[in-house]
Write an enzyme that holds these catalytic residues in place. Structure first.
Site, PDB file in Angstrom:
ATOM      1  N   GLY A 149       0.806  -1.216   0.000  1.00 47.42           N
ATOM      2  CA  GLY A 149       0.000   0.000   0.000  1.00 47.42           C
ATOM      3  C   GLY A 149       0.835   1.261   0.000  1.00 47.42           C
ATOM      4  O   GLY A 149       0.451   2.266   0.603  1.00 47.42           O
ATOM      5  N   HIS A 150       1.975   1.237  -0.687  1.00 45.26           N
ATOM      6  CA  HIS A 150       2.932   2.344  -0.610  1.00 45.26           C
ATOM      7  C   HIS A 150       2.440   3.621  -1.290  1.00 45.26           C
ATOM      8  O   HIS A 150       3.025   4.691  -1.077  1.00 45.26           O
ATOM      9  CB  HIS A 150       4.265   1.922  -1.239  1.00 45.26           C
ATOM     10  CG  HIS A 150       4.234   1.848  -2.737  1.00 45.26           C
ATOM     11  ND1 HIS A 150       3.602   0.822  -3.416  1.00 45.26           N
ATOM     12  CD2 HIS A 150       4.739   2.663  -3.700  1.00 45.26           C
ATOM     13  CE1 HIS A 150       3.728   1.002  -4.701  1.00 45.26           C
ATOM     14  NE2 HIS A 150       4.410   2.112  -4.913  1.00 45.26           N
ATOM     15  N   ARG A 151       1.390   3.544  -2.088  1.00 48.01           N
ATOM     16  CA  ARG A 151       0.878   4.746  -2.749  1.00 48.01           C
ATOM     17  C   ARG A 151      -0.172   5.478  -1.910  1.00 48.01           C
ATOM     18  O   ARG A 151      -0.551   6.591  -2.233  1.00 48.01           O
ATOM     19  CB  ARG A 151       0.280   4.382  -4.115  1.00 48.01           C
ATOM     20  CG  ARG A 151       1.341   4.095  -5.170  1.00 48.01           C
ATOM     21  CD  ARG A 151       0.714   3.877  -6.526  1.00 48.01           C
ATOM     22  NE  ARG A 151       1.688   3.946  -7.610  1.00 48.01           N
ATOM     23  CZ  ARG A 151       1.409   3.729  -8.886  1.00 48.01           C
ATOM     24  NH1 ARG A 151       0.157   3.436  -9.245  1.00 48.01           N
ATOM     25  NH2 ARG A 151       2.349   3.810  -9.812  1.00 48.01           N
ATOM     26  N   VAL A 187      -0.871   6.345   4.325  1.00 50.29           N
ATOM     27  CA  VAL A 187      -0.091   5.703   5.382  1.00 50.29           C
ATOM     28  C   VAL A 187       1.139   5.002   4.815  1.00 50.29           C
ATOM     29  O   VAL A 187       2.255   5.166   5.320  1.00 50.29           O
ATOM     30  CB  VAL A 187      -0.966   4.711   6.162  1.00 50.29           C
ATOM     31  CG1 VAL A 187      -0.123   3.951   7.185  1.00 50.29           C
ATOM     32  CG2 VAL A 187      -2.103   5.447   6.865  1.00 50.29           C
ATOM     33  N   SER A 190      -7.494   0.395  12.376  1.00 46.38           N
ATOM     34  CA  SER A 190      -8.257   1.642  12.485  1.00 46.38           C
ATOM     35  C   SER A 190      -8.958   1.688  13.832  1.00 46.38           C
ATOM     36  O   SER A 190      -9.355   0.652  14.374  1.00 46.38           O
ATOM     37  CB  SER A 190      -9.290   1.729  11.364  1.00 46.38           C
ATOM     38  OG  SER A 190     -10.227   2.749  11.619  1.00 46.38           O
ATOM     39  N   SER A 191      -9.133   2.884  14.362  1.00 47.23           N
ATOM     40  CA  SER A 191      -9.808   3.035  15.648  1.00 47.23           C
ATOM     41  C   SER A 191     -11.295   2.700  15.567  1.00 47.23           C
ATOM     42  O   SER A 191     -11.963   2.573  16.603  1.00 47.23           O
ATOM     43  CB  SER A 191      -9.638   4.467  16.176  1.00 47.23           C
ATOM     44  OG  SER A 191     -10.200   5.406  15.287  1.00 47.23           O
ATOM     45  N   CYS A 192     -11.831   2.507  14.352  1.00 47.91           N
ATOM     46  CA  CYS A 192     -13.246   2.152  14.212  1.00 47.91           C
ATOM     47  C   CYS A 192     -13.522   0.726  14.685  1.00 47.91           C
ATOM     48  O   CYS A 192     -14.674   0.295  14.724  1.00 47.91           O
ATOM     49  CB  CYS A 192     -13.709   2.323  12.774  1.00 47.91           C
ATOM     50  SG  CYS A 192     -13.087   1.077  11.634  1.00 47.91           S
ATOM     51  N   TYR A 205     -16.193  -2.623   7.421  1.00 44.98           N
ATOM     52  CA  TYR A 205     -14.770  -2.267   7.436  1.00 44.98           C
ATOM     53  C   TYR A 205     -14.150  -2.611   8.791  1.00 44.98           C
ATOM     54  O   TYR A 205     -13.053  -3.175   8.868  1.00 44.98           O
ATOM     55  CB  TYR A 205     -14.622  -0.779   7.136  1.00 44.98           C
ATOM     56  CG  TYR A 205     -13.206  -0.254   7.168  1.00 44.98           C
ATOM     57  CD1 TYR A 205     -12.318  -0.525   6.128  1.00 44.98           C
ATOM     58  CD2 TYR A 205     -12.750   0.516   8.236  1.00 44.98           C
ATOM     59  CE1 TYR A 205     -11.022  -0.043   6.146  1.00 44.98           C
ATOM     60  CE2 TYR A 205     -11.454   1.007   8.262  1.00 44.98           C
ATOM     61  CZ  TYR A 205     -10.592   0.731   7.222  1.00 44.98           C
ATOM     62  OH  TYR A 205      -9.308   1.211   7.242  1.00 44.98           O
ATOM     63  N   LYS A 258     -11.046  -5.214   9.873  1.00 45.01           N
ATOM     64  CA  LYS A 258      -9.853  -4.808  10.633  1.00 45.01           C
ATOM     65  C   LYS A 258      -9.696  -5.642  11.905  1.00 45.01           C
ATOM     66  O   LYS A 258      -8.569  -5.991  12.299  1.00 45.01           O
ATOM     67  CB  LYS A 258      -9.920  -3.318  10.960  1.00 45.01           C
ATOM     68  CG  LYS A 258      -9.715  -2.424   9.737  1.00 45.01           C
ATOM     69  CD  LYS A 258      -8.340  -2.651   9.118  1.00 45.01           C
ATOM     70  CE  LYS A 258      -8.059  -1.737   7.950  1.00 45.01           C
ATOM     71  NZ  LYS A 258      -6.724  -1.964   7.344  1.00 45.01           N
ATOM     72  N   THR A 301      -5.540   6.605  15.424  1.00 46.46           N
ATOM     73  CA  THR A 301      -6.684   7.500  15.499  1.00 46.46           C
ATOM     74  C   THR A 301      -6.903   8.132  14.123  1.00 46.46           C
ATOM     75  O   THR A 301      -6.330   7.679  13.126  1.00 46.46           O
ATOM     76  CB  THR A 301      -6.449   8.569  16.577  1.00 46.46           C
ATOM     77  OG1 THR A 301      -7.650   9.324  16.748  1.00 46.46           O
ATOM     78  CG2 THR A 301      -5.302   9.499  16.196  1.00 46.46           C
ATOM     79  N   HIS A 358     -12.485  12.281   4.662  1.00 45.27           N
ATOM     80  CA  HIS A 358     -12.685  12.454   6.091  1.00 45.27           C
ATOM     81  C   HIS A 358     -12.669  13.938   6.471  1.00 45.27           C
ATOM     82  O   HIS A 358     -12.478  14.799   5.625  1.00 45.27           O
ATOM     83  CB  HIS A 358     -11.616  11.665   6.851  1.00 45.27           C
ATOM     84  CG  HIS A 358     -11.741  10.185   6.688  1.00 45.27           C
ATOM     85  ND1 HIS A 358     -10.759   9.412   6.104  1.00 45.27           N
ATOM     86  CD2 HIS A 358     -12.741   9.334   7.008  1.00 45.27           C
ATOM     87  CE1 HIS A 358     -11.136   8.147   6.078  1.00 45.27           C
ATOM     88  NE2 HIS A 358     -12.333   8.071   6.620  1.00 45.27           N
TER      89      HIS A 358
END
Length: 322
Positions: free
Chosen positions: A12-14, A17, A109-111, A138, A142, A166, A181
């Protein structure tokens, strides 16, 4: 001792994160970073992923690849969100194990935490209540990633770690007007209001909800820091199965405060109007980060400085954004 020549795959380098993790590794002097575009390697394809790990002799993995989006996207495409994220996690984690890779970091993810979790949210809150319905598919994906890492650690003695950030923002964020977001959406709105000489910008809700924001470069710094920590020391601060660790600042602000700070960052001189007829969402979302702090890492980028950095990037790329 750190091996700067270790062969490290950043999946996921693009993305926001993944690109930040690559920047951090390069800044620290790592010289053997492996990346693949989606056209080169489809992470939802089990055969492709297993062949990649068998051929590339990878030593460490940062799993930052994911299908992400805001509330609208999560509500509209729940099947894609749960399917693609589950496939990516299952394929990468299992193929890494089959290839004998001992160290992997999964970014979540914090979700993952229950909708009504006590604030600040501790790691122990996982699976103690009902999830937020709008992004439940989602979140479940995770959570599955965390449990995959725990299970391979338990059964095979792997050192697969999970981190839960977060709300993130920074360069390479998604600034789409409809499915981004809060920070990128607000930044674009204020910027376009400034360009169009508007007198006011409307912000949804009462402005009272509180949110925590972490610059993605701090997220990358924490991720690399946690990967370098000795396995026994890491286990001392997690559950016996090498469970997850929260990554955040430990501080939050109201949406109204964020809006005013955004106006200053962008140079918007008009009024900020709060539309209290629109929904607020959760009253507060803040991560408890004492474990992370005890492991020797604290956030360094203040929100005011992070917004300035992000706005510089945004202006440089605005004409190419959709």
């Amino acid at each position: 001792m750190t091996d700067l020549n270790a062969r490290i795959f950043v999946a996921g380098h693009r993305g926001m994160v993944g690109s930040a993790i690559v920047r951090r590794l390069e800044a620290l002097g790592y010289t053997n970073i492996v990346t693949k575009t989606r056209s080169e390697l489809d992470l939802t394809n089990q055969q492709q992923v297993q062949s990649f790990f068998q051929d590339e002799k990878i030593e460490q993995v940062y799993l930052a690849a994911a299908k992400v989006g805001g509330i609208h996207a999560n509500n509209t495409y729940p099947a894609e969100f749960i399917y693609e994220n589950l496939m990516i996690e299952c394929n990468v984690i299992h193929a890494a194990h089959l290839a004998g890779i001992q160290k992997l970091l999964f970014l979540g993810s914090s979700c993952i935490y229950p909708k009504h979790a006590e604030q600040p949210m501790k790691e122990e809150a996982l699976l103690t209540g009902t999830l937020e319905p709008t992004n439940e598919p989602y979140a479940i994906a995770k959570i599955a990633g965390i449990k995959l890492c725990e299970s391979y650690n338990r059964q095979y003695g792997r050192d697969y770690r999970s981190v839960m950030p977060t709300n993130l923002y920074g360069p390479n964020d998604n600034f789409h007007p409809e499915n981004s977001h809060v920070i990128p959406a607000m930044m674009r709105r204020f910027h376009e209001a400034k360009l169009n000489d508007s007198n006011e910008v409307t912000v949804w809700g009462t402005g009272k909800p509180m949110r925590e924001f972490l610059h993605v470069d701090d997220m990358a710094s924490a991720s690399v820091h946690l990967m370098k920590i000795d396995c026994q020391l890491y286990q001392n601060y997690t559950h016996p199965m090498l469970s997850h660790i929260n990554i955040g600042t430990g501080e939050d602000c109201t949406i109204e405060e964020l809006a005013k700070l955004m106006a200053e960052t962008v140079g918007f001189d008009g009024s900020v109007v709060l539309d209290s007829s629109k929904p607020d969402g959760a009253a507060r979302k803040l991560l408890e980060v004492s474990r992370l702090n005890r492991l020797g890492w604290k956030a360094e980028i203040e929100l005011v400085d992070g917004l300035k950095d992000t706005y510089t990037w945004f202006k440089d790329h605005y004409n190419g954004l959709r």
